[in-house]
Every structure is written in C-alpha cells, then in structure tokens.
Write an enzyme that holds these catalytic residues in place. Structure first.
Site, mmCIF file in Angstrom:
data_model
loop_
_atom_site.group_PDB
_atom_site.id
_atom_site.type_symbol
_atom_site.label_atom_id
_atom_site.label_comp_id
_atom_site.label_asym_id
_atom_site.label_seq_id
_atom_site.Cartn_x
_atom_site.Cartn_y
_atom_site.Cartn_z
ATOM 1 N N CYS A 116 -7.036 -0.326 4.229
ATOM 2 C CA CYS A 116 -5.736 0.100 3.721
ATOM 3 C C CYS A 116 -5.864 1.309 2.793
ATOM 4 O O CYS A 116 -6.829 1.420 2.029
ATOM 5 C CB CYS A 116 -5.073 -1.053 2.976
ATOM 6 S SG CYS A 116 -4.711 -2.489 4.020
ATOM 7 N N CYS A 197 -2.295 0.221 7.236
ATOM 8 C CA CYS A 197 -1.684 -0.514 6.133
ATOM 9 C C CYS A 197 -1.732 0.330 4.862
ATOM 10 O O CYS A 197 -2.591 1.195 4.706
ATOM 11 C CB CYS A 197 -2.378 -1.858 5.914
ATOM 12 S SG CYS A 197 -4.184 -1.767 5.781
#
Length: 291
Positions: A116, A197
C-alpha cells in the site's frame, strides 16, 4: 590370342564387380546416414521439451530464485510450481488464442504481499520509471514484483498439438489480440491493479499528444480496477521535457478523472524529466522531493 583375350575378359569382369561393390557400399552408407538422421529427428519430435523449453525453464527458475534470494518477503514462493502453472497456460494452444484468464492459475500460485502507498503505474514512460525504481525503493512497479520481474523481457508461446515451448516464431504484441505474451501482461496488470491500496501513483508521458491513451493497458485494464474501498487517491506524475509538452489540463487527463470512481481523490503534477533524473542520480534525496 585366344588365351590373352580370356585374361582381358576376366580382368574386365573383376573391374565390373569392384564398381558394383563400391556402388552398393555407397548406397548402404547413405541409407545408414538417413536412418540415423531420421532417428534423431524422431527422438526430438517425441521429446516433451525442446532446447527452447529447457532454456526458458532455466531462465525462469533462475530469475525466480534470484528474486526470492534478494526479497525475503517472497520466500514462501515455489519456483517449480510457478514454472508449471506458467507453462500450463499456453502449451498446446494456438498462440493467438490464449485469453488472459489462462494465466489465472499462475497469478494465484504467486504469493505477493500488498504494498500500500508504494504502487507505481506507468504508460509510455517505461525507461525512466524503471530507472527510477531501480535506484529507489519507495515505489514498486509491476516489473518489480516477482511475476513481473520473472517475465520481463521474455518471449514465449506454444503451438497446437505440441507439448513444446517456443521462444522464437511467436506472434508479436500487435499480431493478434490474445497472443501469449500480451495476454500474460494484461492478466498480470489486472492482478497488480486489483492489489492497489492507499495512495496510488501513475507516471505518464507528457511529451506525447495523449498522455492517457484510451488503448493503453493503464486505461483499458488498470484504472478500471481502482476501487475507492481500497484506494484513497491517484496521483499523476506527468513527465515533461523542459518547458515543453502537455499540461495537467490535457483533455485526455480530464477523461482519466472521469474514469476513476468519484470518491477517489485525484491530483496531477507536471514534472520535468530532468528533475526525476536528478533524483535517480542522487538516491539520498527524499522520494517526496522528486516531484
């Protein structure tokens, strides 16, 4: 005279027999050579793997093991299983009829932890984006993941009614839509975008007329998979030449904003290529200062 004639006749017969024997030996030698040649060809035809297969397998296994050695977080992966899943996608199939879904088993075999806030997508900026990630570990492209690293730069295909893998004579990227290599990168790109993400970055080419090309993998596959439930924002780094090129007001980039979900934050910044090159040359510079 009669006796001398009989000797000449005998010598003539012996010469004739000698020529016949030599001719027969030559024919037999040719038959043996042909038999050996056919035997070699036949043995290769029956072989389950050609020199191309073995060479590609070694390359993939070697690259896989090298990646795992340098990235301990990927140690759960099994390179032999990855090779088997990869080969099953295209062996014995028409090289122009391999849909991206054929690589599903391969994608599911590879274990890749989410990263992420570090995922970097790109379009028409291949060289500079990889020069950047090679020197800086703050961002990660598809080609920096295990499956992308392994397959990057390789060509392969199969053929109908054949158990072999080929590395030459394969269709090119634009020769057919569902060709072996193109379908792989489409599927791998889809998986990479599905895993996106946090804050996502995309490096686009500001020196061309359409930075956000509607036919690119970024447009047709990746952007469509950015989900607001997982992705907070999309930041576009528009790489430009000095005082030249498109700006963030480009119509194609306006189209990009329309493509992403409304809840996703969007921002764009035009960055001179020289500034990014400077960051590549000075790895001590903080990544945030590169654009």
């Amino acid at each position: 005279m009669e006796h001398e004639g009989s000797h000449r006749f005998a010598r003539k017969k012996r010469r004739t027999r000698l020529w016949l024997i030599m001719g027969l030996c030559a024919v037999l030698s040719l038959v043996v050579i042909l038999a050996i040649s056919l035997g070699v060809v036949h043995s290769h035809a029956l072989s389950s793997s050609s020199p191309s297969s073995e060479s590609l397998k070694k390359t993939i296994i070697d690259k896989c093991e090298a990646f795992i050695q340098n990235n301990k977080s990927s140690s759960a992966n099994n390179c032999q299983k990855i090779w088997s899943a990869f080969q099953q996608a295209f062996v014995g199939r028409d090289p122009c009829n391999v849909p991206m879904e054929a690589y599903d088993p391969l994608i599911h075999t590879v274990i890749q932890d989410p990263v992420c806030n570090r995922m970097l997508f790109w379009s028409k900026t291949k060289k500079i984006v990889h020069d950047f990630t090679e020197k800086r570990d703050c961002f990660l492209t598809l080609e920096d993941t295990l499956v992308g690293f392994i397959m990057n730069g390789l060509t392969w295909c199969g053929k109908e009614e054949s158990n072999e893998t080929f590395t030459t004579g394969c269709p090119g990227w634009t020769d057919c839509v569902n060709n072996t290599v193109r379908s792989f990168w489409n599927r791998a790109s889809a998986a990479f975008a599905d895993a996106a993400c946090g804050d996502v970055t995309a490096m686009l080419n500001g020196s061309i007329a359409t930075p956000f090309s509607p036919t690119s993998i970024f447009a047709t596959i990746e952007v469509k998979r950015f989900k607001a439930a997982k992705v907070k924002s999309l930041s576009v780094v528009l790489v430009t030449k000095e005082n030249k090129g498109t700006t963030c007001d480009d119509p194609s980039l306006q189209d990009l904003q329309k493509e992403i979900e409304p809840k996703l934050k969007y921002n764009c910044k035009a960055v001179p290529e020289s500034k990014i090159q400077d960051c590549i040359s000075h790895p001590d510079t903080a990544c945030g200062a590169c654009w």
